[in-house]
Design an enzyme around this catalytic site. Structure first.
Site, PDB file in Angstrom:
ATOM      1  N   GLU A   1     -25.012  14.125  -4.562  1.00 53.21           N
ATOM      2  CA  GLU A   1     -24.582  13.701  -5.902  1.00 53.21           C
ATOM      3  C   GLU A   1     -23.620  14.730  -6.487  1.00 53.21           C
ATOM      4  O   GLU A   1     -23.739  15.928  -6.240  1.00 53.21           O
ATOM      5  CB  GLU A   1     -25.809  13.508  -6.806  1.00 53.21           C
TER       6      GLU A   1
ATOM      7  N   ARG B   1      -5.507  -0.660  -1.695  1.00 50.88           N
ATOM      8  CA  ARG B   1      -5.065  -1.475  -0.555  1.00 50.88           C
ATOM      9  C   ARG B   1      -5.833  -2.801  -0.468  1.00 50.88           C
ATOM     10  O   ARG B   1      -5.373  -3.745   0.132  1.00 50.88           O
ATOM     11  CB  ARG B   1      -5.203  -0.682   0.744  1.00 50.88           C
TER      12      ARG B   1
ATOM     13  N   HIS C   1      -0.186   0.605  -4.022  1.00 53.07           N
ATOM     14  CA  HIS C   1      -0.095  -0.556  -3.135  1.00 53.07           C
ATOM     15  C   HIS C   1      -0.124  -1.854  -3.947  1.00 53.07           C
ATOM     16  O   HIS C   1       0.432  -2.868  -3.544  1.00 53.07           O
ATOM     17  CB  HIS C   1      -1.273  -0.514  -2.168  1.00 53.07           C
TER      18      HIS C   1
ATOM     19  N   ASP D   1       7.326  -1.856   7.467  1.00 49.71           N
ATOM     20  CA  ASP D   1       7.123  -3.299   7.356  1.00 49.71           C
ATOM     21  C   ASP D   1       7.888  -3.837   6.158  1.00 49.71           C
ATOM     22  O   ASP D   1       8.349  -3.071   5.312  1.00 49.71           O
ATOM     23  CB  ASP D   1       5.627  -3.676   7.305  1.00 49.71           C
TER      24      ASP D   1
ATOM     25  N   LYS E   1       5.672  -6.547  10.246  1.00 47.81           N
ATOM     26  CA  LYS E   1       4.397  -6.020  10.756  1.00 47.81           C
ATOM     27  C   LYS E   1       3.287  -7.041  10.591  1.00 47.81           C
ATOM     28  O   LYS E   1       3.236  -7.748   9.590  1.00 47.81           O
ATOM     29  CB  LYS E   1       4.038  -4.749   9.973  1.00 47.81           C
TER      30      LYS E   1
ATOM     31  N   SER F   1      -2.659   6.322   6.927  1.00 48.56           N
ATOM     32  CA  SER F   1      -4.117   6.384   6.890  1.00 48.56           C
ATOM     33  C   SER F   1      -4.646   6.595   8.307  1.00 48.56           C
ATOM     34  O   SER F   1      -4.891   7.722   8.714  1.00 48.56           O
ATOM     35  CB  SER F   1      -4.642   5.094   6.256  1.00 48.56           C
TER      36      SER F   1
ATOM     37  N   GLY G   1      -2.742   6.124  10.741  1.00 47.26           N
ATOM     38  CA  GLY G   1      -1.530   6.616  11.409  1.00 47.26           C
ATOM     39  C   GLY G   1      -0.977   5.597  12.396  1.00 47.26           C
ATOM     40  O   GLY G   1       0.112   5.785  12.952  1.00 47.26           O
TER      41      GLY G   1
ATOM     42  N   THR H   1       0.327   2.610  12.107  1.00 47.81           N
ATOM     43  CA  THR H   1       1.619   1.994  11.777  1.00 47.81           C
ATOM     44  C   THR H   1       2.755   2.959  12.101  1.00 47.81           C
ATOM     45  O   THR H   1       3.695   2.616  12.820  1.00 47.81           O
ATOM     46  CB  THR H   1       1.669   1.617  10.275  1.00 47.81           C
TER      47      THR H   1
HETATM   48  C1  R5P Z   1       0.539  -1.263   4.624  1.00 52.77           C
HETATM   49  O1  R5P Z   1       0.701  -2.242   3.951  1.00 52.77           O
HETATM   50  C2  R5P Z   1       1.039   0.064   4.253  1.00 52.77           C
HETATM   51  O2  R5P Z   1       2.358   0.018   3.804  1.00 52.77           O
HETATM   52  C3  R5P Z   1       0.915   1.074   5.376  1.00 52.77           C
HETATM   53  O3  R5P Z   1       1.789   0.700   6.413  1.00 52.77           O
HETATM   54  C4  R5P Z   1      -0.463   1.166   5.918  1.00 52.77           C
HETATM   55  O4  R5P Z   1      -1.374   1.231   4.897  1.00 52.77           O
HETATM   56  C5  R5P Z   1      -0.604   2.359   6.839  1.00 52.77           C
HETATM   57  O5  R5P Z   1      -1.898   2.401   7.353  1.00 52.77           O
HETATM   58  P1  R5P Z   1      -2.226   3.013   8.770  1.00 52.77           P
HETATM   59  O6  R5P Z   1      -1.771   4.450   8.763  1.00 52.77           O
HETATM   60  O7  R5P Z   1      -3.707   2.882   8.880  1.00 52.77           O
HETATM   61  O8  R5P Z   1      -1.525   2.199   9.809  1.00 52.77           O
END
Ligand code: R5P
Length: 291
Positions: free
Chosen positions: A33, A91, A125, A167, A190, A220, A222, A224
């Site tokens: 906590e 997100r 986002h 994307d 994407k 996040s 990585g 993408t």
């Molecule tokens: C998606 O809509 C965002 O623009 C990023 O491309 C996405 O959130 C990246 O996430 P990750 O690193 O998990 O691929």
């Protein structure tokens, strides 16, 4: 007005605004906590400026913020502004699959109910191409982090690079950077499988001997960014630079940094690559409004 926070981010923001800074001490009990403690006296108008550090813990962060806001009210604050540089849960900006929560909206509702007066975030986002956030009645400002990335790359003086959006969702933001640099931009199409999270990219590229700046709002997992880098390398791009507004994961940062000339991010999250500051721009926005 005073600014409250637990690290340099809030301290620097207070300096830019020319107001007093009050430190928040973060304490976590053995059972997990949290107990954020305000280490100074407050006044009527409080601005809470907190960011996460790696490894991020969005749940802990959100509870700390809610407890601090309630505490500020208890201590007599009349007006509370919140700077949440990375908008947690943004997100999940719709119900993707039946039975899931509309998390972004619910988080904004929690903040509104806690009586936050104004909400400031960076390249969220939610409503990512707009200056405001439509999911709430609370005045909510979505400050553009891409312009700050663009100004950073302008200083690097790269030779006619191409700006690549991972994307179509970030294509407008990609254009902000390409416009600042006066160069071309492209974006991929994407697709992310909602069940497995697996990403596929489509796009026609002629990148031979070109320098690239690959941009995204978030890194996040990585996945993408790594996919775009691999595709760019297969298309024989020359030097590759990667840039995100929010760097959320240290493992991804390490993997990507090894594959590119430079990987940079803004300081919305306290990470090893967060070298580009959004603080002045946030301060400008606050000064532009009444405070
Ligand atoms: C998606 O809509 C965002 O623009 C990023 O491309 C996405 O959130 C990246 O996430 P990750 O690193 O998990 O691929």
């Amino acid at each position: 007005m005073i600014v409250l926070g637990s690290d340099n981010f809030g301290k620097k923001l207070a300096k830019c605004l020319g107001v007093k800074f009050v430190l928040i001490e973060k304490r976590i009990f053995p059972d997990g906590e949290v107990c954020p403690r305000i280490l100074g006296s407050i006044n009527n108008h409080c601005l809470l400026a907190e960011r996460m550090k790696l490894p991020i813990d969005s749940n802990r962060y959100l509870i700390e913020i809610l407890l601090t806001i309630k505490n500020l009210k208890y201590l007599g604050a009349k007006k509370i502004d919140l700077v949440m540089p990375y908008f947690v849960y943004s997100r999940q900006d719709k119900i993707f699959r039946k039975g899931e929560p509309f998390s972004a909206q619910y988080v904004l509702e929690l903040l509104e109910k806690a009586r936050v007066n104004r909400f400031f975030t960076v390249s969220s986002h939610v409503d990512r191409e707009r200056e405001g956030i439509s999911l709430t009645k609370m005045p909510a400002y979505n400050i553009d982090g891409f312009e700050i990335l663009g100004r950073y790359f302008k200083k690097l003086n790269l030779q006619n690079p191409i700006v690549v959006g991972s994307d179509f969702g970030v294509s407008k933001s990609t254009k902000i950077i390409s416009k600042i640099l006066g160069v071309k931009d492209i974006a991929f199409e994407k697709h992310r499988d909602l069940k497995t999270g697996k990403i596929t990219l489509k796009g026609k590229l002629t990148l031979k001997n070109k320098d690239l700046i690959i941009v995204d709002d978030i890194v996040s997992s990585g996945e993408t960014m790594l996919k775009v880098i691999d595709l760019a390398k297969r298309n024989r791009a020359k030097k590759i630079y990667s840039a995100v507004v929010h760097a959320l994961n240290e493992k991804a940062i390490k993997l990507i940094s090894k594959k590119v000339e430079k990987f940079v991010a803004t300081d919305t999250i306290d990470s090893p690559i967060s070298k580009i500051s959004v603080i002045e721009k946030i301060a400008e926005k606050i000064k532009e409004l009444e405070f």
